[in-house]
Scaffold this motif. Structure first.
Motif, short mmCIF file in Angstrom:
data_model
loop_
_atom_site.label_atom_id
_atom_site.label_comp_id
_atom_site.label_asym_id
_atom_site.label_seq_id
_atom_site.Cartn_x
_atom_site.Cartn_y
_atom_site.Cartn_z
N THR A 101 -16.85 -30.18 14.62
CA THR A 101 -17.66 -29.33 13.65
C THR A 101 -17.68 -27.97 14.09
O THR A 101 -18.21 -27.05 13.14
CB THR A 101 -18.95 -29.74 14.12
OG1 THR A 101 -19.25 -29.77 15.18
CG2 THR A 101 -19.35 -31.21 13.54
N PHE A 102 -17.18 -27.51 15.17
CA PHE A 102 -16.92 -26.15 15.29
C PHE A 102 -15.73 -25.65 16.15
O PHE A 102 -15.23 -26.47 17.02
CB PHE A 102 -18.19 -25.61 16.36
CG PHE A 102 -18.04 -24.22 16.68
CD1 PHE A 102 -18.39 -23.32 15.82
CD2 PHE A 102 -17.62 -23.78 18.10
CE1 PHE A 102 -18.62 -21.95 16.23
CE2 PHE A 102 -17.48 -22.61 18.30
CZ PHE A 102 -17.97 -21.46 17.39
N LEU A 150 0.38 -28.38 11.20
CA LEU A 150 -0.75 -28.95 10.48
C LEU A 150 -0.82 -29.73 9.35
O LEU A 150 0.17 -29.72 8.54
CB LEU A 150 -1.50 -27.52 10.04
CG LEU A 150 -2.82 -27.59 9.49
CD1 LEU A 150 -3.85 -28.15 10.33
CD2 LEU A 150 -3.29 -26.23 8.93
N LYS A 151 -1.59 -30.99 9.43
CA LYS A 151 -1.65 -31.82 8.33
C LYS A 151 -2.89 -31.94 7.89
O LYS A 151 -3.81 -32.84 8.22
CB LYS A 151 -1.19 -33.62 9.05
CG LYS A 151 0.12 -33.27 9.72
CD LYS A 151 1.33 -32.77 9.08
CE LYS A 151 2.42 -32.98 9.91
NZ LYS A 151 3.52 -32.29 9.48
N PRO A 152 -3.15 -31.17 6.80
CA PRO A 152 -4.50 -31.23 5.93
C PRO A 152 -4.80 -32.35 5.47
O PRO A 152 -3.76 -33.18 5.15
CB PRO A 152 -4.31 -29.97 4.95
CG PRO A 152 -3.12 -29.43 5.36
CD PRO A 152 -2.16 -30.22 6.25
N PRO A 153 -5.99 -32.71 5.49
CA PRO A 153 -6.51 -34.04 4.62
C PRO A 153 -6.01 -33.95 3.33
O PRO A 153 -5.94 -32.94 2.50
CB PRO A 153 -8.00 -33.99 4.84
CG PRO A 153 -8.47 -32.66 5.45
CD PRO A 153 -7.00 -31.80 5.98
N SER A 154 -5.51 -35.09 2.95
CA SER A 154 -4.97 -35.41 1.42
C SER A 154 -6.20 -35.61 0.61
O SER A 154 -7.22 -35.93 0.84
CB SER A 154 -3.97 -36.34 1.20
OG SER A 154 -4.18 -37.26 2.18
N VAL A 161 -12.36 -27.11 10.92
CA VAL A 161 -11.20 -26.53 11.51
C VAL A 161 -10.13 -26.15 10.61
O VAL A 161 -9.42 -25.02 11.01
CB VAL A 161 -10.55 -27.70 12.41
CG1 VAL A 161 -9.25 -27.41 13.19
CG2 VAL A 161 -11.75 -28.26 13.48
N LEU A 162 -9.97 -26.84 9.49
CA LEU A 162 -8.83 -26.28 8.40
C LEU A 162 -9.20 -24.89 7.88
O LEU A 162 -8.41 -24.00 8.00
CB LEU A 162 -8.72 -27.33 7.33
CG LEU A 162 -7.83 -26.71 6.22
CD1 LEU A 162 -6.25 -26.79 6.95
CD2 LEU A 162 -7.73 -27.92 5.28
N ARG A 163 -10.56 -24.55 7.80
CA ARG A 163 -11.13 -23.30 7.33
C ARG A 163 -10.70 -22.26 8.40
O ARG A 163 -10.24 -21.28 7.96
CB ARG A 163 -12.51 -23.34 7.00
CG ARG A 163 -13.11 -21.99 6.55
CD ARG A 163 -12.42 -21.90 5.05
NE ARG A 163 -12.91 -20.80 4.71
CZ ARG A 163 -12.29 -19.66 4.02
NH1 ARG A 163 -11.01 -19.84 3.66
NH2 ARG A 163 -12.73 -18.54 3.70
N VAL A 164 -10.95 -22.38 9.54
CA VAL A 164 -10.69 -21.60 10.62
C VAL A 164 -9.25 -21.25 10.77
O VAL A 164 -8.84 -20.14 11.00
CB VAL A 164 -11.40 -22.13 12.02
CG1 VAL A 164 -10.83 -21.40 13.20
CG2 VAL A 164 -12.87 -22.15 12.10
N LEU A 165 -8.50 -22.30 10.70
CA LEU A 165 -7.20 -21.98 10.68
C LEU A 165 -6.39 -21.37 9.77
O LEU A 165 -5.68 -20.53 9.76
CB LEU A 165 -6.31 -23.34 10.92
CG LEU A 165 -6.49 -24.03 12.21
CD1 LEU A 165 -5.90 -25.52 12.28
CD2 LEU A 165 -6.08 -23.34 13.48
N GLU A 166 -7.08 -21.62 8.55
CA GLU A 166 -6.80 -20.78 7.19
C GLU A 166 -7.24 -19.29 7.49
O GLU A 166 -6.26 -18.52 7.06
CB GLU A 166 -7.43 -21.40 6.04
CG GLU A 166 -6.92 -22.68 5.34
CD GLU A 166 -7.83 -23.32 4.38
OE1 GLU A 166 -7.29 -24.05 3.66
OE2 GLU A 166 -8.88 -22.87 4.07
#
Length: 81
Positions: A33-34, A77-81, A62-67
């Motif tokens: 979550t963080f 990185l394997k984003p959720p589909s 996590v995806l948002r932080v990495l973006e």
């Protein structure tokens, strides 16, 4: 991992993903979550340790932080589909 990955837990994440004799890793961060800069650093260290053999499955947070960090295009990185 679940909950927060930050400066107090990022080293534990790295150690858990790097036991002796391991040559690849999959990080399931779907329940995180963080995620802060220390966590990003741990993931980058893992990518260096396991070139071509790391897979990160992020939560939306996590995806948002990495973006935002410019890391969304990394092959690990394997984003959720």
């Amino acid at each position: 991992m679940t909950g927060e990955v930050d400066m107090s837990t990022a080293d534990a994440l790295f150690r858990a993903a790097t036991p002796d004799g391991v040559h690849c890793a999959t990080l399931d961060l779907s329940a995180v979550t963080f995620f802060d800069s220390a966590a990003i650093h741990a993931v980058i260290r893992l990518a260096d340790r396991y070139p071509g053999a790391l897979e990160v499955r992020p939560s939306p947070q996590v995806l948002r932080v990495l973006e935002i960090s410019g890391l969304a295009g990394q092959p690990w990185l394997k984003p959720p589909s």
